[in-house]
Enzyme design. Sequence first.
Site, PDB file in Angstrom:
ATOM      1  N   GLU A   1       0.710  -1.295  -0.068  1.00  0.00           N
ATOM      2  CA  GLU A   1       0.065   0.202   0.125  1.00  0.00           C
ATOM      3  C   GLU A   1       0.979   1.214  -0.145  1.00  0.00           C
ATOM      4  O   GLU A   1       1.855   1.245   0.344  1.00  0.00           O
ATOM      5  CB  GLU A   1      -0.888   0.069   1.278  1.00  0.00           C
ATOM      6  CG  GLU A   1      -2.006  -1.116   1.059  1.00  0.00           C
ATOM      7  CD  GLU A   1      -2.910  -1.049   2.562  1.00  0.00           C
ATOM      8  OE1 GLU A   1      -4.161  -1.396   2.175  1.00  0.00           O
ATOM      9  OE2 GLU A   1      -2.324  -0.815   3.469  1.00  0.00           O
TER      10      GLU A   1
ATOM     11  N   CYS B   1      -1.333   6.609  10.456  1.00  0.00           N
ATOM     12  CA  CYS B   1       0.264   5.889  10.818  1.00  0.00           C
ATOM     13  C   CYS B   1      -0.104   4.723  11.581  1.00  0.00           C
ATOM     14  O   CYS B   1      -0.918   4.407  12.569  1.00  0.00           O
ATOM     15  CB  CYS B   1       0.920   6.916  11.874  1.00  0.00           C
ATOM     16  SG  CYS B   1       2.137   6.517  12.426  1.00  0.00           S
TER      17      CYS B   1
END
EC number: 2.1.1.192
Length: 345
Positions: free
Chosen positions: A90, A337
Site C-alpha cells: 500500500e 500511521c
Amino acid sequence: MYSFKGINKSDLTEILVENSFPSFRSDQIFNWVYNNLVIKPDLMRNLPGELQKFLVNNFLMENLKLIKVNKSRDGTSKFLWELNDGERVETVLIPQSKEERFTVCISVQVGCDLGCNFCATGLNGCKRNLTTAEIVDQVWQISRYIDKNNLGELRNVVYMGMGEPFLNYDNLKKSIRIINSEKALNIGSRRITVSTVGIVPKILEFGRDFDQIGLAVSIHSGDNDKRDKLMPINKKYDLNAIKSALKDYYKLTSRRITIEYLMISGFNDSIRDAKKLVDWLGNMNVFINLIPANPVDGLAHKPSPENKIKNFKKYLDNFNIPVQIRASMGEDVTAACGQLRLREE
C-alpha cells in the site's frame, strides 16, 4: 529483463551503448518516462523503431498494478498495488492543507517483521523486501495519478509506509538516488524523509550516504522498559544506543532529527513520561511529532485524550523543544500511521 525504474541514467546509457545504440538516447528515454510520464515505447515518438522494439523486449516498464484506491473524507487516498509476483503493498497520498501540494508515503517491504505492538503492518510478518523498481514505481505512479487528475504537485516523499527502510538498505539507497535525480523524478533532497525504528548500525551509514535527506526516528517512549514492551527491537538497539548513533549522525550532517512519538492512552502520555522523554533528549537538536495512536483491529491500544496530548506538548514547550501535534489523516480508510495492513486480502 531489466526493471526500468530500478536503474539510473548512467546504467541505461551503458546498456544502450553495449547494444549499439547512441548514448544520447538515454536522455530521450528518461525524459519520456520521468518528465512526460510515458512508459509505452511506441509512444516515444523521437525514438527509432529498432530502439522502441529493444525497449519492449528488454525492459519491464511497470512493477505495480493498481487494485484499488480508497479515498478518505479528509482527502487522503490509499492505493493498493499488486506486484508482479502477486504480493501486495500500500501507498498513501496525503494532501497538504489547501495548497494543491501532496506528500506520498511509500512502502519498502511486503509487511514487516519488527512486531511493534501498535502497528498493523507487522501482524502477518514480512514476506519480502521491495525491489528498487517497486519502491520508485510507487512515486512514479502517484506522480502520474496527480498529473492525470490535475490535482497539483507532488511535493514530498516519506519512507513511512509498510516495512523498515533500514532493513532494505541497498534498495532504499538506490531508490532515493533515482527519486532525487534531476534526470528522473527530481524530488529535492530536503523534501525526502526516511523513517526508522532505530536500526543503529545504519543511522551513521545513512548520514554518510545522504547528508541532506531527512531522518525521522520512532521513539514512542523515553523509558527503555516501556519501549521494550512497545517495540521488541529495543532489546537489540535500546535508547542509549540510538541516542549515541543520533549524536554521531548530527555531528556528521548538522541535520535536525525528527522524533516520532505515538501517544497511547494510559501508557506513555503522562507528565512523568514527558519528563522521561526530555531527559533522554538532553541537548539533541530535534523536532518532535506527537502522533495520536490510531485504532487497529486486533490490537488493544487507544489514542490518548486530547487534553493529555496538549499537556504533554505544554511540558515539552517549557523546555523550548520544537514540537507539534500531528493530525491523523486517512483513519477512516485505515491509511493513518500504523494502520497499513493489506486489509483487502
